[in-house]
Design a protein around this motif. Structure first.
Motif, PDB file in Angstrom:
ATOM      1  N   ASP A 297       0.855  -1.186   0.000  1.00 39.16           N
ATOM      2  CA  ASP A 297       0.000   0.000   0.000  1.00 39.16           C
ATOM      3  C   ASP A 297       0.891   1.236   0.000  1.00 39.16           C
ATOM      4  OD1 ASP A 297      -1.748   2.055   0.389  1.00 39.16           O
ATOM      5  OD2 ASP A 297      -2.568   1.342   2.288  1.00 39.16           O
ATOM      6  N   ARG A 298       1.065   1.829  -1.165  1.00 41.35           N
ATOM      7  CA  ARG A 298       1.997   2.951  -1.299  1.00 41.35           C
ATOM      8  C   ARG A 298       1.321   4.171  -1.912  1.00 41.35           C
ATOM      9  NH1 ARG A 298       7.729  -0.178  -2.393  1.00 41.35           N
ATOM     10  NH2 ARG A 298       7.320  -1.798  -0.850  1.00 41.35           N
ATOM     11  N   SER A 299       0.054   4.317  -1.639  1.00 44.24           N
ATOM     12  CA  SER A 299      -0.695   5.441  -2.187  1.00 44.24           C
ATOM     13  C   SER A 299      -0.973   6.481  -1.115  1.00 44.24           C
ATOM     14  CB  SER A 299      -2.012   4.948  -2.782  1.00 44.24           C
ATOM     15  OG  SER A 299      -2.783   4.296  -1.792  1.00 44.24           O
ATOM     16  N   GLY A 300      -1.273   7.696  -1.566  1.00 46.06           N
ATOM     17  CA  GLY A 300      -1.606   8.772  -0.655  1.00 46.06           C
ATOM     18  C   GLY A 300      -3.040   8.660  -0.166  1.00 46.06           C
ATOM     19  N   GLY A 301      -3.494   9.703   0.536  1.00 45.82           N
ATOM     20  CA  GLY A 301      -4.854   9.694   1.052  1.00 45.82           C
ATOM     21  C   GLY A 301      -4.872  10.040   2.528  1.00 45.82           C
ATOM     22  N   VAL A 302      -5.968   9.681   3.182  1.00 45.93           N
ATOM     23  CA  VAL A 302      -6.156   9.988   4.598  1.00 45.93           C
ATOM     24  C   VAL A 302      -6.520   8.709   5.345  1.00 45.93           C
ATOM     25  CG1 VAL A 302      -7.552  11.250   6.281  1.00 45.93           C
ATOM     26  CG2 VAL A 302      -6.911  12.344   4.126  1.00 45.93           C
ATOM     27  N   LYS A 303      -5.877   8.501   6.485  1.00 48.54           N
ATOM     28  CA  LYS A 303      -6.211   7.388   7.375  1.00 48.54           C
ATOM     29  C   LYS A 303      -6.507   7.971   8.751  1.00 48.54           C
ATOM     30  CE  LYS A 303      -3.246   4.167   4.845  1.00 48.54           C
ATOM     31  NZ  LYS A 303      -2.078   3.256   4.893  1.00 48.54           N
ATOM     32  N   ARG A 304      -7.642   7.572   9.323  1.00 46.09           N
ATOM     33  CA  ARG A 304      -8.060   8.128  10.606  1.00 46.09           C
ATOM     34  C   ARG A 304      -8.052   7.053  11.687  1.00 46.09           C
ATOM     35  NH1 ARG A 304      -9.989  12.609  12.566  1.00 46.09           N
ATOM     36  NH2 ARG A 304     -10.228  13.554  10.499  1.00 46.09           N
ATOM     37  N   TYR A 305      -7.543   7.449  12.848  1.00 45.98           N
ATOM     38  CA  TYR A 305      -7.450   6.555  13.996  1.00 45.98           C
ATOM     39  C   TYR A 305      -8.350   7.089  15.113  1.00 45.98           C
ATOM     40  CZ  TYR A 305      -3.486   4.679  11.463  1.00 45.98           C
ATOM     41  OH  TYR A 305      -2.698   4.105  10.491  1.00 45.98           O
ATOM     42  N   ASP A 306      -9.423   6.338  15.412  1.00 45.82           N
ATOM     43  CA  ASP A 306     -10.379   6.771  16.427  1.00 45.82           C
ATOM     44  C   ASP A 306     -10.557   5.678  17.471  1.00 45.82           C
ATOM     45  OD1 ASP A 306     -11.865   4.872  15.080  1.00 45.82           O
ATOM     46  OD2 ASP A 306     -13.269   6.312  14.201  1.00 45.82           O
ATOM     47  N   LEU A 307     -11.570   5.810  18.327  1.00 41.97           N
ATOM     48  CA  LEU A 307     -11.807   4.811  19.362  1.00 41.97           C
ATOM     49  C   LEU A 307     -12.043   3.430  18.776  1.00 41.97           C
ATOM     50  CD1 LEU A 307     -14.138   6.429  22.074  1.00 41.97           C
ATOM     51  CD2 LEU A 307     -11.802   5.580  22.377  1.00 41.97           C
ATOM     52  N   GLU A 308     -12.724   3.379  17.649  1.00 44.83           N
ATOM     53  CA  GLU A 308     -13.106   2.098  17.063  1.00 44.83           C
ATOM     54  C   GLU A 308     -11.903   1.250  16.675  1.00 44.83           C
ATOM     55  OE1 GLU A 308     -16.225   0.352  13.707  1.00 44.83           O
ATOM     56  OE2 GLU A 308     -15.879   2.506  13.890  1.00 44.83           O
ATOM     57  N   VAL A 309     -10.798   1.900  16.291  1.00 42.10           N
ATOM     58  CA  VAL A 309      -9.613   1.161  15.862  1.00 42.10           C
ATOM     59  C   VAL A 309      -8.469   1.316  16.857  1.00 42.10           C
ATOM     60  CG1 VAL A 309     -10.227   1.274  13.433  1.00 42.10           C
ATOM     61  CG2 VAL A 309      -8.808   3.088  14.410  1.00 42.10           C
ATOM     62  N   ASP A 310      -8.804   1.663  18.103  1.00 36.13           N
ATOM     63  CA  ASP A 310      -7.799   1.835  19.149  1.00 36.13           C
ATOM     64  C   ASP A 310      -6.808   2.946  18.809  1.00 36.13           C
ATOM     65  OD1 ASP A 310      -6.692   1.246  21.642  1.00 36.13           O
ATOM     66  OD2 ASP A 310      -5.251  -0.190  20.810  1.00 36.13           O
ATOM     67  N   GLY A 311      -7.309   3.965  18.119  1.00 35.96           N
ATOM     68  CA  GLY A 311      -6.447   5.096  17.776  1.00 35.96           C
ATOM     69  C   GLY A 311      -6.277   6.088  18.911  1.00 35.96           C
ATOM     70  N   VAL A 312      -7.255   6.121  19.818  1.00 36.71           N
ATOM     71  CA  VAL A 312      -7.188   6.960  21.012  1.00 36.71           C
ATOM     72  C   VAL A 312      -7.756   6.152  22.180  1.00 36.71           C
ATOM     73  CG1 VAL A 312      -7.343   9.185  19.812  1.00 36.71           C
ATOM     74  CG2 VAL A 312      -9.445   7.996  20.482  1.00 36.71           C
ATOM     75  N   GLY A 313      -7.499   6.630  23.396  1.00 35.95           N
ATOM     76  CA  GLY A 313      -7.987   5.932  24.580  1.00 35.95           C
ATOM     77  C   GLY A 313      -7.490   6.623  25.826  1.00 35.95           C
ATOM     78  N   ARG A 332     -17.375   5.539  26.757  1.00 40.63           N
ATOM     79  CA  ARG A 332     -16.724   5.008  25.550  1.00 40.63           C
ATOM     80  C   ARG A 332     -17.726   4.238  24.696  1.00 40.63           C
ATOM     81  NH1 ARG A 332     -13.657   0.517  23.682  1.00 40.63           N
ATOM     82  NH2 ARG A 332     -14.082  -0.687  25.564  1.00 40.63           N
ATOM     83  N   TYR A 333     -18.545   3.403  25.328  1.00 37.42           N
ATOM     84  CA  TYR A 333     -19.526   2.620  24.588  1.00 37.42           C
ATOM     85  C   TYR A 333     -20.577   3.517  23.936  1.00 37.42           C
ATOM     86  CZ  TYR A 333     -17.536  -1.627  26.594  1.00 37.42           C
ATOM     87  OH  TYR A 333     -16.684  -2.635  26.931  1.00 37.42           O
ATOM     88  N   ARG A 334     -20.934   4.610  24.592  1.00 39.53           N
ATOM     89  CA  ARG A 334     -21.901   5.523  23.990  1.00 39.53           C
ATOM     90  C   ARG A 334     -21.334   6.186  22.740  1.00 39.53           C
ATOM     91  NH1 ARG A 334     -23.108   6.641  29.481  1.00 39.53           N
ATOM     92  NH2 ARG A 334     -21.762   8.500  29.496  1.00 39.53           N
ATOM     93  N   ILE A 335     -20.049   6.515  22.784  1.00 43.51           N
ATOM     94  CA  ILE A 335     -19.401   7.097  21.597  1.00 43.51           C
ATOM     95  C   ILE A 335     -19.370   6.065  20.470  1.00 43.51           C
ATOM     96  CG2 ILE A 335     -17.262   8.024  20.646  1.00 43.51           C
ATOM     97  CD1 ILE A 335     -16.676   9.163  23.463  1.00 43.51           C
ATOM     98  N   LEU A 336     -18.967   4.845  20.791  1.00 36.10           N
ATOM     99  CA  LEU A 336     -18.880   3.792  19.775  1.00 36.10           C
ATOM    100  C   LEU A 336     -20.251   3.462  19.190  1.00 36.10           C
ATOM    101  CD1 LEU A 336     -16.307   1.379  21.474  1.00 36.10           C
ATOM    102  CD2 LEU A 336     -15.927   2.830  19.465  1.00 36.10           C
ATOM    103  N   ALA A 337     -21.274   3.547  20.015  1.00 30.72           N
ATOM    104  CA  ALA A 337     -22.633   3.242  19.551  1.00 30.72           C
ATOM    105  C   ALA A 337     -23.235   4.376  18.739  1.00 30.72           C
ATOM    106  CB  ALA A 337     -23.540   2.936  20.750  1.00 30.72           C
ATOM    107  N   GLY A 338     -22.605   5.539  18.795  1.00 33.69           N
ATOM    108  CA  GLY A 338     -23.105   6.682  18.034  1.00 33.69           C
ATOM    109  C   GLY A 338     -24.122   7.520  18.776  1.00 33.69           C
ATOM    110  N   SER A 339     -24.411   7.178  20.015  1.00 33.34           N
ATOM    111  CA  SER A 339     -25.375   7.970  20.779  1.00 33.34           C
ATOM    112  C   SER A 339     -24.763   9.268  21.304  1.00 33.34           C
ATOM    113  CB  SER A 339     -25.952   7.159  21.940  1.00 33.34           C
ATOM    114  OG  SER A 339     -24.930   6.748  22.835  1.00 33.34           O
ATOM    115  N   VAL A 340     -23.424   9.326  21.336  1.00 37.71           N
ATOM    116  CA  VAL A 340     -22.719  10.566  21.690  1.00 37.71           C
ATOM    117  C   VAL A 340     -21.803  10.923  20.536  1.00 37.71           C
ATOM    118  CG1 VAL A 340     -20.965  11.608  23.180  1.00 37.71           C
ATOM    119  CG2 VAL A 340     -22.796  10.241  24.190  1.00 37.71           C
ATOM    120  N   LYS A 341     -21.949  12.117  20.034  1.00 41.21           N
ATOM    121  CA  LYS A 341     -21.041  12.636  19.008  1.00 41.21           C
ATOM    122  C   LYS A 341     -20.207  13.726  19.659  1.00 41.21           C
ATOM    123  CE  LYS A 341     -20.755  14.576  14.353  1.00 41.21           C
ATOM    124  NZ  LYS A 341     -19.658  13.670  13.992  1.00 41.21           N
TER     125      LYS A 341
END
Length: 346
Positions: A297-313, A332-341
C-alpha cells in the motif's frame, strides 16, 4: 491482522532457510522486510522537541521501535534542523536523499515541508501526522480523533474533582489542540453540567513555543490551582512537565497527561498525582503505516485513527483511576454506539 502478517512472514522465512540452510542473516532480513528482495529503510522526522519528550515524539518513536523489532526494517531518525519551514524541509530532504522510503513526518508543522519535498521525490511515500492539507498521490495523512479520547479523560476529571472546577492547558492555540479542549469540556460536562473549566493556552501562532516551555506550563497550572481547580489536563507537549510539577506541589490535586502514558514515564515525585493520560496512539499509526507499505500500500490519502480502531484511549496505570473507570467505559460505549457525538471545536 498482525498475526496473519507474522504467520506469512514466518512461512517466507522457513522457505528461505529450506532453500539454503547456510543463508546469511542479511538475505533473510531482506526477504522479511520487503517485497521480494527489497530492503525497507524508513525515515522519521520528529518535531523540534525530538525523542525524549515523554509525549508526542516518544509515541511516534515507540511505533518505529516496534517496526524495527517486528518488521525488521532499518530506520533513520532525525529531529527538525530548525523550527522553520526551511529547517523542516532540509530534514525531510536529507531522509529522502538517503534512500528512506517511506518518510514519516511527526506533526502538522511539517505540512509546508512535505508539500515541497514530496514534489521533488515522487517515488517516495511521505506520511504526515496531524495534517491533511497536502493532497498528492505520494502523501498520506495520519489523523486522530483526539476529541474522543479527551472526552473520556474529561469524564474522569469531573468524577475526581471535589470542587467542581477543572483546568485545561493547551500548548498552542491551533485547531488541533482545540479538539482536545472541546472533547475534554464535553466529557466533564456529561458528568457535571455545572462544572467550571478554566482554559489557558501558552502561545498562539506564529509562536509555537507553547509546546516546549515547561516554565509556562507550570505558571499556567499554578494560576488554575490557585483559582480553585483541582484537576488539570495538559495538551501541551513538553510543557506538560511544568504542569505536573505544579500539581505535585499542590496536595489533593490531579494532573492528566497526553499522548503517551505519562504516569509510566514520570518522576517518582510526580507520578502519584497523574490520574491518567489521554492516549493518542501515534505508535499504532506509525507502525501500521510501515506495515501497510511493506504489504504494497503505497498510495496517498487519509487514514483516521479513532476509538473504534484503538487510535485513542486512556491510560489505566495509576490505580487511583479505578473508581472512575466504569463511568469512563460507559462513555466510551456511547461514543462507539453513536449515541454521543463528540464536538471537535469548543
Amino acid at each position: 491482522m498482525r498475526k496473519k502478517i507474522t504467520a506469512a512472514l514466518a512461512v517466507l522465512a522457513i522457505a528461505t532457510l529450506s532453500a539454503c540452510a547456510a543463508a546469511p542473516a542479511a538475505v533473510s532480513t531482506q526477504t522479511l522486510t520487503g517485497l521480494g528482495s527489497e530492503s525497507i529503510r524508513v525515515g522519521i522526522a520528529y518535531d523540534s522537541a525530538g525523542r525524549g519528550d515523554k509525549s508526542f515524539n516518544d509515541a511516534a518513536g515507540m511505533g518505529m521501535d516496534r517496526a524495527r523489532k517486528e518488521l525488521l526494517v532499518e530506520a533513520t531518525e532525525l529531529t527538525a534542523k530548525a523550527e522553520t519551514d526551511e529547517g523542516r524541509t532540509a530534514t525531510l530532504r536529507e531522509l529522502a536523499q538517503g534512500g528512506n522510503n517511506p518518510v514519516i513526518a511527526v506533526g502538522f508543522l511539517y505540512a509546508g515541508a512535505i508539500g515541497t519535498v514530496a514534489k521533488e521525490y515522487p517515488g517516495t511515500l511521505f506520511a504526515i501526522i496531524d495534517d491533511s492539507s497536502v493532497e498528492a498521490r505520494n502523501v498520506v495523512s495520519l489523523l486522530f480523533s483526539e476529541e474522543q479520547g479527551s472526552y473520556l479523560v474529561g469524564v474522569a476529571a469531573a468524577k475526581a474533582s471535589k470542587k467542581g472546577r477543572v483546568g485545561f492547558v493547551g500548548g498552542v492555540a491551533v485547531p488541533l489542540i482545540k479538539k482536545f479542549e472541546a472533547g475534554y469540556i464535553a466529557g466533564a460536562r456529561s458528568v457535571d453540567p455545572g462544572v467550571r473549566v478554566d482554559v489557558r493556552y501558552l502561545s498562539a501562532p506564529p509562536d509555537f513555543s507553547g509546546f516546549g516551555s515547561p516554565d509556562k506550563g507550570k505558571a499556567a497550572a499554578e494560576r488554575m490551582l490557585a483559582g480553585g481547580a483541582d484537576v488539570v489536563y495538559s495538551a501541551a507537549g513538553g510543557s506538560g512537565a511544568g504542569v505536573f510539577e505544579a500539581v505535585a506541589a499542590a496536595p489533593g490535586t490531579w494532573a492528566i497527561g497526553v499522548d503517551s502514558d505519562q504516569y509510566a514515564s514520570a518522576a517518582e515525585a510526580v507520578k502519584p498525582q497523574i490520574l491518567t493520560s489521554m492516549l493518542k496512539r501515534v505508535d499504532n499509526g506509525v507502525f501500521q503505516e510501515i506495515q501497510a507499505f511493506i504489504k504494497g500500500d503505497r498510495s496517498g490519502g487519509v487514514k483516521r485513527y479513532d476509538l473504534e480502531v484503538d487510535g485513542v484511549g486512556y491510560a489505566t496505570s495509576n490505580p487511583a483511576l479505578k473508581p472512575y473507570q466504569a463511568t469512563m467505559e460507559a462513555a466510551r460505549y456511547r461514543i462507539l454506539a453513536g449515541s454521543v457525538k463528540v464536538p471537535t471545536t469548543p
